[in-house]
Design a protein around this motif. Structure first.
Motif, mmCIF file in Angstrom:
data_model
loop_
_atom_site.group_PDB
_atom_site.id
_atom_site.type_symbol
_atom_site.label_atom_id
_atom_site.label_comp_id
_atom_site.label_asym_id
_atom_site.label_seq_id
_atom_site.Cartn_x
_atom_site.Cartn_y
_atom_site.Cartn_z
ATOM 1 N N LYS A 278 0.823 -1.222 0.000
ATOM 2 C CA LYS A 278 0.000 0.000 0.000
ATOM 3 C C LYS A 278 0.848 1.259 0.000
ATOM 4 C CE LYS A 278 -3.834 -2.173 2.496
ATOM 5 N NZ LYS A 278 -4.606 -2.214 3.773
ATOM 6 N N LYS A 279 1.960 1.197 0.746
ATOM 7 C CA LYS A 279 2.825 2.373 0.841
ATOM 8 C C LYS A 279 4.272 1.917 0.857
ATOM 9 C CE LYS A 279 3.535 6.630 3.458
ATOM 10 N NZ LYS A 279 3.160 7.409 4.680
ATOM 11 N N LYS A 280 4.859 1.872 -0.331
ATOM 12 C CA LYS A 280 6.226 1.381 -0.450
ATOM 13 C C LYS A 280 7.216 2.468 -0.051
ATOM 14 C CE LYS A 280 5.016 -1.609 -4.356
ATOM 15 N NZ LYS A 280 3.644 -1.112 -4.513
ATOM 16 N N PRO A 281 8.155 2.172 0.857
ATOM 17 C CA PRO A 281 9.207 3.136 1.166
ATOM 18 C C PRO A 281 10.135 3.294 -0.035
ATOM 19 C CG PRO A 281 9.627 1.062 2.268
ATOM 20 C CD PRO A 281 8.261 0.956 1.661
ATOM 21 N N GLU A 282 10.851 4.382 -0.080
ATOM 22 C CA GLU A 282 11.686 4.710 -1.225
ATOM 23 C C GLU A 282 12.623 3.576 -1.649
ATOM 24 O OE1 GLU A 282 12.271 6.911 -4.368
ATOM 25 O OE2 GLU A 282 10.996 7.593 -2.715
ATOM 26 N N GLU A 286 11.722 0.791 -6.497
ATOM 27 C CA GLU A 286 12.336 0.268 -7.720
ATOM 28 C C GLU A 286 12.693 -1.214 -7.604
ATOM 29 O OE1 GLU A 286 12.596 2.017 -10.476
ATOM 30 O OE2 GLU A 286 11.659 3.723 -9.451
ATOM 31 N N ARG A 287 12.544 -1.770 -6.399
ATOM 32 C CA ARG A 287 12.968 -3.162 -6.170
ATOM 33 C C ARG A 287 11.832 -4.006 -5.593
ATOM 34 N NH1 ARG A 287 16.372 -4.140 -2.468
ATOM 35 N NH2 ARG A 287 17.266 -5.971 -3.491
#
Length: 498
Positions: A278-282, A286-287
């Motif tokens: 739902k909320k991907k950290p930075e 990309e991974r």
């Protein structure tokens, strides 16, 4: 490890009143392993005056009775010349738990043993002597041991009966007697055979702890490797598992493997993954695919930890044949797809799963279609059956109409596919009716010869209520928790079938 400190002299007396001394070995938990004929034999006195003596423990003595012989191989089928004695009293010393050998001894492997033969000293005070050699052969429970010594009774080696045989650090066999007419050979009873075939022996010596420890070590190592490359996952797991902020990947892996049920561990990973989706950290934006692949692999390793160790010991010998010399077998399962976990456990690999068109988990590394062959009626020809297997393996619509060519081509393709997945056989889940039909084929002897080790036809039947389950947890729930993670890799495909 063979340690002379834990050798035991086992005393009985014969009808003439003479002491008879055999060898025993302390295996932990107050137990002594020996040969049965050391304590029970035809010319034994009515009052045999049984006792145990530990020469290296200040010659500590302990009397015992027939009631203390908790495993008597005479009751086995076939009769096994092995006995286990439970010490009736506590001792001031504590012998360590022995390290068991679980796989059958391999010919030419070096072995070592120690015991109290008459060749050491006459008549009743004996020093222990060491013996070594190589495994000469194996037939069912009998291990043939070659040695350079002329180990026959006339040369004073009778007291070596009951001696432990170690291969490396592990207890592999119990010497029972020498060959009466063949110099340089002992007969022994295989410990792996006992562990896999004698339920009472397993219950007494309790080897499941060692099985669990060995598996945990492998799964922890693989989990640590995966977690080392996933900083975000490590941080999330520290919080979810209530670990110290300084916990390393090894600490997290140990917690997942040793302190959590498999379902709990995979459930935590699923919940973390849903939140991150739902909320991907930075670092994960990309991974994300790499993250899901790592979590999927981690779950695959955790899943093999769900196989019950007692069930595993009971079935390991036959399960090894899945990758060696059989093409058919039956397994009692609650969920057919769990068969992938069992096969992966036998090969010590992660269990691999994919999703079918409805989003249900299915084995990813093998062909899995329960209904593909069941349309055939009894009496289907060799060509019909082999053609279906050929077409599935090669993903084509036609097949040669020659049995020998079909078998050769199936073998070639199946071995190549099996090699790509680390030696895991291509397996089909089939009905019992199909299994019986397969065995009735004229070409079945050739099929077994050609396809053993690369193809496996497995019939999964519903487990009965009184049967020991291969899984310590609910099989369906475990796979559904895994499916939650797998669905994150392809949400559109799953959504299309909702």
């Amino acid at each position: 490890m063979l340690n002379a400190d834990w050798l035991v002299q086992v005393y009985t007396h014969d009808k003439d009143g003479d002491p008879c001394i055999g060898t025993g070995y302390s295996i932990g938990n107050g137990l002594v392993l020996t040969a049965r004929h050391v304590v029970v034999f035809d010319k034994r006195a009515a009052d045999p005056r049984l006792k145990l003596v530990w020469p290296e423990q200040n010659k500590h003595e302990m009397p015992f009775a027939d009631a203390d012989i908790v495993f008597d191989g005479f009751a086995c089928e076939p009769n096994i010349d092995v006995a286990v004695i439970r010490c009736p009293q506590a001792t001031l010393f504590k012998p360590p738990q022995v390290d068991w050998l679980f796989t059958a001894p391999v010919p030419t492997t070096a072995w070592a043993g120690r015991g109290f033969p008459r060749a050491a000293k006459e008549p009743t005070i004996r020093d222990d002597l060491g013996m070594s050699g190589t495994v000469a052969g194996l037939k069912k429970h009998v291990v043939e041991l070659a040695t350079d010594v002329d180990a026959i009774e006339a040369n004073g080696w009778a007291g070596f009966s009951g001696s432990p045989v170690f291969i490396g650090q592990q207890l592999a066999a119990v010497i029972t007697h020498d060959y009466s007419s063949l110099e340089g050979y002992f007969k022994a009873v295989s410990i792996p055979w006992l562990l896999h075939n004698e339920k009472l022996f397993r219950e007494i010596v309790k080897p499941a702890k060692q099985v669990t420890a060995q598996l945990h070590a492998k799964v922890k190592a693989e989990a640590t490797r995966i977690l080392d490359g996933q900083a975000v996952l490590r941080d999330k797991l520290k919080v979810a598992l209530k670990l110290d902020s300084g916990a390393m990947a090894t600490d997290i892996a140990a917690c997942l493997v040793e302190k959590q049920e498999v379902g709990q561990a995979i459930g935590v990973l699923a919940q973390i993954s849903l939140e991150l989706d739902k909320k991907k950290p930075e670092p994960l934006k990309e991974r994300w695919e790499d993250y899901l692949t790592d979590v999927e692999q981690l779950c695959g390793w955790l899943l093999i930890n769900s196989v019950d160790p007692d069930w595993w010991l009971q079935h390991e010998a036959s399960l090894q044949s899945i990758a060696q010399d059989s093409v058919t077998r039956s397994l009692s399962l609650d969920t057919q797809a769990y068969v992938e976990v069992i096969i992966s456990r036998s090969l010590l690999q992660q269990a691999r799963y994919d999703l079918d068109e409805y989003g249900d988990p299915i084995p990813a590394s093998s062909i899995h279609d329960p209904m593909v062959f069941d349309g055939h009626t009894a009496g289907a020809s060799d060509i019909q059956i082999l053609s279906e297997i050929f077409k599935q393996l090669r993903r084509v619509d036609s097949a040669p109409q020659d049995v020998d060519r079909l078998l050769a081509d199936i073998q070639k393709t199946a071995r190549a596919l099996s090699k790509r997945q680390g030696g895991k056989p291509i397996y089909y889940i089939v009905s019992n009716a199909y299994l019986e039909m397969l065995k009735d084929l004229a070409c079945y002897p050739k099929l077994k010869e050609k396809l053993a080790g690369c193809i496996q036809f497995i019939c999964c039947v519903q487990a009965s209520l009184d049967e020991l389950s291969p899984c310590r947890e609910d099989q369906s729930s475990l796979l559904e928790d895994l499916a939650v993670i797998l669905r994150l890799k392809n949400p559109k495909r799953v959504a299309a079938h909702v």
